[in-house]
Design a protein around this motif. Structure first.
Motif, PDB file in Angstrom:
ATOM      1  N   PHE A 287       0.831  -1.210   0.000  1.00  0.00           N
ATOM      2  CA  PHE A 287       0.000   0.000   0.000  1.00  0.00           C
ATOM      3  C   PHE A 287       0.866   1.261   0.000  1.00  0.00           C
ATOM      4  CE2 PHE A 287      -2.081   3.300   2.647  1.00  0.00           C
ATOM      5  CZ  PHE A 287      -3.131   3.618   1.786  1.00  0.00           C
ATOM      6  N   LEU A 288       1.950   1.239   0.770  1.00  0.00           N
ATOM      7  CA  LEU A 288       2.827   2.410   0.882  1.00  0.00           C
ATOM      8  C   LEU A 288       3.573   2.693  -0.420  1.00  0.00           C
ATOM      9  CD1 LEU A 288       4.021   1.646   4.488  1.00  0.00           C
ATOM     10  CD2 LEU A 288       2.898   3.772   3.794  1.00  0.00           C
ATOM     11  N   TRP A 289       3.947   1.634  -1.156  1.00  0.00           N
ATOM     12  CA  TRP A 289       4.597   1.853  -2.452  1.00  0.00           C
ATOM     13  C   TRP A 289       3.645   2.543  -3.425  1.00  0.00           C
ATOM     14  CZ3 TRP A 289       9.380   2.285  -3.683  1.00  0.00           C
ATOM     15  CH2 TRP A 289      10.364   1.562  -3.009  1.00  0.00           C
ATOM     16  N   ILE A 290       2.373   2.211  -3.356  1.00  0.00           N
ATOM     17  CA  ILE A 290       1.376   2.885  -4.205  1.00  0.00           C
ATOM     18  C   ILE A 290       1.241   4.349  -3.792  1.00  0.00           C
ATOM     19  CG2 ILE A 290      -1.081   2.964  -4.828  1.00  0.00           C
ATOM     20  CD1 ILE A 290      -1.088  -0.108  -4.581  1.00  0.00           C
ATOM     21  N   LEU A 291       1.313   4.606  -2.484  1.00  0.00           N
ATOM     22  CA  LEU A 291       1.212   5.983  -1.989  1.00  0.00           C
ATOM     23  C   LEU A 291       2.333   6.872  -2.534  1.00  0.00           C
ATOM     24  CD1 LEU A 291       0.170   6.057   1.796  1.00  0.00           C
ATOM     25  CD2 LEU A 291      -1.139   6.762  -0.214  1.00  0.00           C
ATOM     26  N   PHE A 292       3.510   6.281  -2.763  1.00  0.00           N
ATOM     27  CA  PHE A 292       4.640   7.067  -3.280  1.00  0.00           C
ATOM     28  C   PHE A 292       4.299   7.756  -4.610  1.00  0.00           C
ATOM     29  CE2 PHE A 292       7.760   4.745  -0.510  1.00  0.00           C
ATOM     30  CZ  PHE A 292       8.361   5.877   0.022  1.00  0.00           C
ATOM     31  N   ILE A 346      15.416  -7.448 -14.046  1.00  0.00           N
ATOM     32  CA  ILE A 346      15.257  -7.228 -15.489  1.00  0.00           C
ATOM     33  C   ILE A 346      13.813  -6.868 -15.830  1.00  0.00           C
ATOM     34  CG2 ILE A 346      15.336  -8.388 -17.738  1.00  0.00           C
ATOM     35  CD1 ILE A 346      17.760 -10.003 -16.557  1.00  0.00           C
ATOM     36  N   ILE A 347      12.858  -7.544 -15.187  1.00  0.00           N
ATOM     37  CA  ILE A 347      11.438  -7.292 -15.466  1.00  0.00           C
ATOM     38  C   ILE A 347      11.056  -5.851 -15.146  1.00  0.00           C
ATOM     39  CG2 ILE A 347       9.083  -7.806 -14.671  1.00  0.00           C
ATOM     40  CD1 ILE A 347       9.942 -10.749 -14.462  1.00  0.00           C
ATOM     41  N   VAL A 348      11.443  -5.357 -13.965  1.00  0.00           N
ATOM     42  CA  VAL A 348      11.053  -3.995 -13.587  1.00  0.00           C
ATOM     43  C   VAL A 348      11.752  -2.960 -14.470  1.00  0.00           C
ATOM     44  CG1 VAL A 348      12.794  -3.643 -11.770  1.00  0.00           C
ATOM     45  CG2 VAL A 348      10.606  -2.449 -11.638  1.00  0.00           C
ATOM     46  N   LEU A 349      12.986  -3.225 -14.854  1.00  0.00           N
ATOM     47  CA  LEU A 349      13.707  -2.305 -15.740  1.00  0.00           C
ATOM     48  C   LEU A 349      13.032  -2.227 -17.112  1.00  0.00           C
ATOM     49  CD1 LEU A 349      17.371  -3.317 -14.834  1.00  0.00           C
ATOM     50  CD2 LEU A 349      16.339  -1.070 -14.416  1.00  0.00           C
ATOM     51  N   LEU A 350      12.655  -3.380 -17.652  1.00  0.00           N
ATOM     52  CA  LEU A 350      11.983  -3.411 -18.955  1.00  0.00           C
ATOM     53  C   LEU A 350      10.602  -2.765 -18.880  1.00  0.00           C
ATOM     54  CD1 LEU A 350      12.922  -6.994 -20.238  1.00  0.00           C
ATOM     55  CD2 LEU A 350      13.835  -4.796 -21.028  1.00  0.00           C
ATOM     56  N   PHE A 351       9.923  -2.935 -17.747  1.00  0.00           N
ATOM     57  CA  PHE A 351       8.589  -2.355 -17.579  1.00  0.00           C
ATOM     58  C   PHE A 351       8.653  -0.826 -17.589  1.00  0.00           C
ATOM     59  CE2 PHE A 351       5.049  -0.842 -14.881  1.00  0.00           C
ATOM     60  CZ  PHE A 351       3.983  -1.351 -15.613  1.00  0.00           C
ATOM     61  N   VAL A 352       9.610  -0.263 -16.852  1.00  0.00           N
ATOM     62  CA  VAL A 352       9.754   1.197 -16.817  1.00  0.00           C
ATOM     63  C   VAL A 352      10.240   1.712 -18.172  1.00  0.00           C
ATOM     64  CG1 VAL A 352      10.894   3.147 -15.683  1.00  0.00           C
ATOM     65  CG2 VAL A 352      10.191   1.168 -14.331  1.00  0.00           C
ATOM     66  N   LEU A 353      11.075   0.941 -18.840  1.00  0.00           N
ATOM     67  CA  LEU A 353      11.525   1.311 -20.191  1.00  0.00           C
ATOM     68  C   LEU A 353      10.335   1.374 -21.142  1.00  0.00           C
ATOM     69  CD1 LEU A 353      14.193   1.862 -21.772  1.00  0.00           C
ATOM     70  CD2 LEU A 353      14.188  -0.565 -22.390  1.00  0.00           C
ATOM     71  N   TRP A 354       9.397   0.449 -20.967  1.00  0.00           N
ATOM     72  CA  TRP A 354       8.198   0.391 -21.813  1.00  0.00           C
ATOM     73  C   TRP A 354       7.224   1.529 -21.493  1.00  0.00           C
ATOM     74  CZ3 TRP A 354       3.092  -1.513 -20.225  1.00  0.00           C
ATOM     75  CH2 TRP A 354       2.191  -1.565 -21.296  1.00  0.00           C
ATOM     76  N   THR A 355       7.006   1.797 -20.199  1.00  0.00           N
ATOM     77  CA  THR A 355       6.052   2.847 -19.814  1.00  0.00           C
ATOM     78  C   THR A 355       6.647   4.243 -19.972  1.00  0.00           C
ATOM     79  OG1 THR A 355       6.749   2.817 -17.480  1.00  0.00           O
ATOM     80  CG2 THR A 355       4.950   1.322 -18.129  1.00  0.00           C
ATOM     81  N   GLY A 356       7.967   4.346 -19.819  1.00  0.00           N
ATOM     82  CA  GLY A 356       8.610   5.653 -19.883  1.00  0.00           C
ATOM     83  C   GLY A 356       8.312   6.520 -18.675  1.00  0.00           C
ATOM     84  N   ASN A 357       7.799   5.894 -17.608  1.00  0.00           N
ATOM     85  CA  ASN A 357       7.383   6.629 -16.414  1.00  0.00           C
ATOM     86  C   ASN A 357       8.053   6.037 -15.184  1.00  0.00           C
ATOM     87  OD1 ASN A 357       6.067   7.872 -14.285  1.00  0.00           O
ATOM     88  ND2 ASN A 357       4.040   7.735 -15.206  1.00  0.00           N
ATOM     89  N   SER A 360       5.966   4.374 -12.442  1.00  0.00           N
ATOM     90  CA  SER A 360       5.363   3.061 -12.704  1.00  0.00           C
ATOM     91  C   SER A 360       6.128   1.951 -11.990  1.00  0.00           C
ATOM     92  CB  SER A 360       5.318   2.781 -14.208  1.00  0.00           C
ATOM     93  OG  SER A 360       6.628   2.652 -14.743  1.00  0.00           O
ATOM     94  N   SER A 361       7.393   2.221 -11.653  1.00  0.00           N
ATOM     95  CA  SER A 361       8.186   1.223 -10.920  1.00  0.00           C
ATOM     96  C   SER A 361       7.608   0.978  -9.533  1.00  0.00           C
ATOM     97  CB  SER A 361       9.642   1.677 -10.801  1.00  0.00           C
ATOM     98  OG  SER A 361       9.759   2.815  -9.963  1.00  0.00           O
ATOM     99  N   PHE A 362       6.918   1.985  -8.975  1.00  0.00           N
ATOM    100  CA  PHE A 362       6.339   1.827  -7.640  1.00  0.00           C
ATOM    101  C   PHE A 362       5.176   0.830  -7.652  1.00  0.00           C
ATOM    102  CE2 PHE A 362       7.732   6.492  -6.889  1.00  0.00           C
ATOM    103  CZ  PHE A 362       9.048   6.076  -6.742  1.00  0.00           C
ATOM    104  N   LEU A 363       4.472   0.743  -8.781  1.00  0.00           N
ATOM    105  CA  LEU A 363       3.412  -0.265  -8.918  1.00  0.00           C
ATOM    106  C   LEU A 363       4.007  -1.670  -8.901  1.00  0.00           C
ATOM    107  CD1 LEU A 363       1.123   1.306 -11.684  1.00  0.00           C
ATOM    108  CD2 LEU A 363       0.601   1.068  -9.246  1.00  0.00           C
TER     109      LEU A 363
END
Length: 375
Positions: A287-292, A346-357, A360-363
């Protein structure tokens, strides 16, 4: 006969305690070094060298793949030259890494080599560390012993971020790189006090069968959270605080809180069910990561960071104690664990690379917090 058994048990206890103390001291010096610079490396790339967020992600992708490749190599080397020799081999690699990182400002062609060296150093060091700790820690006291290690590490890490922030403000990255390199070299000294023993491990390259799919997902979750915490979160925090000293002070303050939490949860994880403890902390942490995502002011940042630190540290101790217990001292399981961690990175890095935001890493970190419960 009983006397001989007790003497043998006492000797093993003394040797194990000496090995653990040696490991603690070495790791604490290393933690002190990396706590001074770790949170600032993404900012060095992003702010000082002017790389875009995408290039910062490319940098850590290279690091993650190198970590993935060199972990099984490090495991094989422990069988050939000994656990401590593998850990010692990582020390000069770290120094080379910081030298090359400094030179990156003048020679951009080093961009691929720098994270490659870093991933190699991390891959061989951590697999050797986990093997060493699993051999000399006691299963029934592992939560307490892990808590003690975290306490020492956090204690060393308390002053690190603040010192790093002050040095960056008044001296710059050059002085910081030199001091960190010297500390890393000094962390090799404690490992020289006891004899390294080559243990005849039967290491299979088929390490993916060492754990369940749920275990793999939980370790991938750990890897994703690590990457968010060391790359995206520091950039996010600096965007709000705007000062290296302020950022270092915040991390030092969070370290004080973490030290208290670690001492409590380390003891609780030997008494209560470890999975239950993880569940207690995982949901609030998610929940706190979403709050960020919605944090905009300094006060909001401090409040959410404090509670995130409490819940994050609270679930880390029982999680890691459980991981060591599940390994049963098998090297393949540690390679499996590090493989999962690398996949998560690798997954989180690729996800942020895809979203450009960046946010989004906090999700991903929120989902990863819940993934801890699968172990």
């Amino acid at each position: 006969m009983n006397g001989h058994h007790e003497d043998t048990h006492l000797l093993r206890y003394v040797l194990n305690k000496k090995e653990l103390t040696e490991l603690y001291v070495s790791a604490v010096l290393r933690v002190l070094a990396f706590s001074m610079i770790g949170i600032f490396v993404p900012l060095f790339l992003f702010k000082e060298l002017g790389y875009s967020l995408n290039f910062v992600i490319y940098y850590y992708l290279i690091y993650s793949f190198a970590f993935l490749i060199f972990t099984p190599i490090g495991a094989k080397l422990t069988n050939k030259i000994g656990v401590k020799h593998v850990m010692l081999a990582g020390m000069p690699l770290y120094v080379v890494y910081f030298i090359l990182l400094y030179l990156l400002r003048f020679n951009p062609s080093l961009f691929i080599l720098v994270p490659l060296i870093y991933g190699a150093a991390e891959g061989i060091f951590w697999i050797a560390f986990h093997i060493d700790f699993s051999l000399f820690s006691e299963k029934k006291k592992r939560g307490k012993q892990l808590g003690r290690f975290y306490s020492f590490a956090l204690l060393a890490g308390l002053v690190g971020p603040m010192i790093g922030g002050v040095l960056l403000t008044f001296s710059g990255f050059t002085v910081l790189f030199i001091i960190v390199s010297l500390l890393i070299l000094s962390s090799a000294v404690p490992l020289l006090f006891t004899k390294d023993i080559k243990r005849n491990y039967k290491i299979s390259w088929n390490f993916l069968t060492a754990g369940s799919f749920k275990d793999l997902v939980s370790y991938a979750s750990l890897g994703a959270k690590i990457m968010v915490s060391i790359v995206f979160w520091p950039i996010f925090i600096f965007a709000i605080l705007q000062l290296y000293v302020a950022m270092g002070s915040l991390f030092t303050f969070l370290g004080v809180i973490g030290l208290i939490v670690v001492n409590v949860t380390g003891r609780l994880s030997d008494v209560f069910d470890k999975r239950q403890l993880i569940r207690w902390f995982a949901w609030p942490n998610a929940f706190l990561w979403i709050l960020f995502i919605f944090v905009r002011t300094k006060l909001e940042l401090i409040i959410v960071s404090v509670f995130s630190s409490i819940s994050g540290t609270g679930m880390s101790v029982p999680f890691n104690a459980l991981a060591y217990n599940k390994s049963k001292g098998k090297v393949e399981y540690f390679v499996f664990r590090e493989f999962g961690i690398s996949i998560g990175r690798i997954i989180v890095l690729l996800f942020v690379l895809w979203t450009g935001n960046l946010a989004s890493s906090f999700l991903v970190a929120a989902l990863a917090s819940l993934g801890y419960m699968l172990l």
